[in-house]
Design a protein around this motif. Sequence first.
Motif, PDB file in Angstrom:
ATOM      1  N   THR A   1      22.238   1.118  30.609  1.00 44.85           N
ATOM      2  CA  THR A   1      23.212   1.485  30.178  1.00 44.85           C
ATOM      3  C   THR A   1      23.174   1.776  28.662  1.00 44.85           C
ATOM      4  N   PRO A   2      24.203   2.489  27.920  1.00 44.46           N
ATOM      5  CA  PRO A   2      24.140   2.654  26.525  1.00 44.46           C
ATOM      6  C   PRO A   2      23.926   1.394  25.812  1.00 44.46           C
ATOM      7  N   VAL A   3      24.722   0.444  26.191  1.00 46.63           N
ATOM      8  CA  VAL A   3      24.618  -0.934  25.518  1.00 46.63           C
ATOM      9  C   VAL A   3      23.183  -1.603  25.491  1.00 46.63           C
TER      10      VAL A   3
ATOM     11  N   PHE B   1      23.398  -8.400  16.685  1.00 46.55           N
ATOM     12  CA  PHE B   1      23.453  -7.032  17.306  1.00 46.55           C
ATOM     13  C   PHE B   1      24.761  -6.753  17.248  1.00 46.55           C
ATOM     14  N   ARG B   2      25.886  -7.618  17.373  1.00 48.28           N
ATOM     15  CA  ARG B   2      27.178  -7.315  17.314  1.00 48.28           C
ATOM     16  C   ARG B   2      27.707  -6.862  15.921  1.00 48.28           C
ATOM     17  N   GLN B   3      27.033  -7.150  14.722  1.00 49.55           N
ATOM     18  CA  GLN B   3      27.510  -6.792  13.545  1.00 49.55           C
ATOM     19  C   GLN B   3      27.490  -5.229  13.410  1.00 49.55           C
ATOM     20  N   GLN B   4      26.310  -4.809  14.309  1.00 52.55           N
ATOM     21  CA  GLN B   4      26.376  -3.233  14.436  1.00 52.55           C
ATOM     22  C   GLN B   4      27.126  -2.466  15.348  1.00 52.55           C
TER      23      GLN B   4
ATOM     24  N   SER C   1      31.965   5.300  19.299  1.00 51.23           N
ATOM     25  CA  SER C   1      31.794   3.859  19.232  1.00 51.23           C
ATOM     26  C   SER C   1      31.127   3.456  20.352  1.00 51.23           C
ATOM     27  N   LEU C   2      30.152   2.301  20.314  1.00 50.72           N
ATOM     28  CA  LEU C   2      29.499   1.900  21.332  1.00 50.72           C
ATOM     29  C   LEU C   2      30.441   0.718  22.102  1.00 50.72           C
TER      30      LEU C   2
END
Length: 308
Positions: A280-282, A114-117, A90-91
């Motif tokens: 960063t990954p995010v 974006f946060r829905q994903q 999980s991100l």
Amino acid sequence: MRITLRQLQVFRAVCAQQSYSRAAEEMALTQPAVSLQIRQLEELVGQPLFDYVGKKLYRTEVAELLLQASEDIFQRLQSLDMQLSDLQGSLQGQLRLAVESSAKYLTPHLFAAFRQQHPEVSLHLTVANRGQIVKRLGDNRDDLVIMSLVPPDMALEFLPFLNYPIVAVAPPDHPLVRAARLSLRDLGAYPLLVREPGSGTRKACEEYFQQKRAHFPQVQECSSSEAQREAVVAGLGLALLPRHAVRSEVAEGSLVELAVEELPLFRSWCVVHPRGKRLTPVAEAFFAFIREERHLIGALAERFEQRR
């Protein structure tokens, strides 16, 4: 050097608050505890970190170098935390995003999509004018920024992702409202309300005025687009503003979009980061979202425009 992460956290708090007492409040410490941590840090680096001038705290040159190094250290730790969570499937983490004020209305909706994903990602949002955004880019303060008019003299990676129109507005009783066709030069006879120096919208308009040989001898400055908009509603002058920022007022009739031949002026919002920056990954995921979800972003912008 045996600098601890705790010392760096206290140091960063003092830098941000420009006060030992406010840093102590932020970190739930006593002021003597903060002073002790800073004193120990100064002993380790061998030089003072702060100067007092007129009861105001200023960072020394050494403090600037240490702050830059500490930013890098904590960014790497945050990135490590995100990478570990990514390995677990999980991100997670925080996206530090700075946006030009013209984009502040759309950005929360963009991040919500974006946060829905990636539901476990949070947002730290900073809104500033273009001049402040450029400085933040130079200081590497954020994961990503959203701005228009990307400076060509900086080593930056950027991706344009959405056009936005800048239009001229006036109060409904203004004499120009009755004109079927106008030019930019026709507006020059009236006071023009503009943003403060450093605003991206102001810079875009000034460059366009110069290109079109339009002159505005009566200029009044406003510190925000909200103040600029309200000043037009109050009848203090005309303004050029992003259409989304005045859609509600135009719909209700407190402002009128003028029929100027050379307008709208279209500019693009871009997502930007320093070239060579280790994302960063995010941040990587958000950049990829902007790059790959153009259709979704376009539809989101249309729905946003209709709600305004």
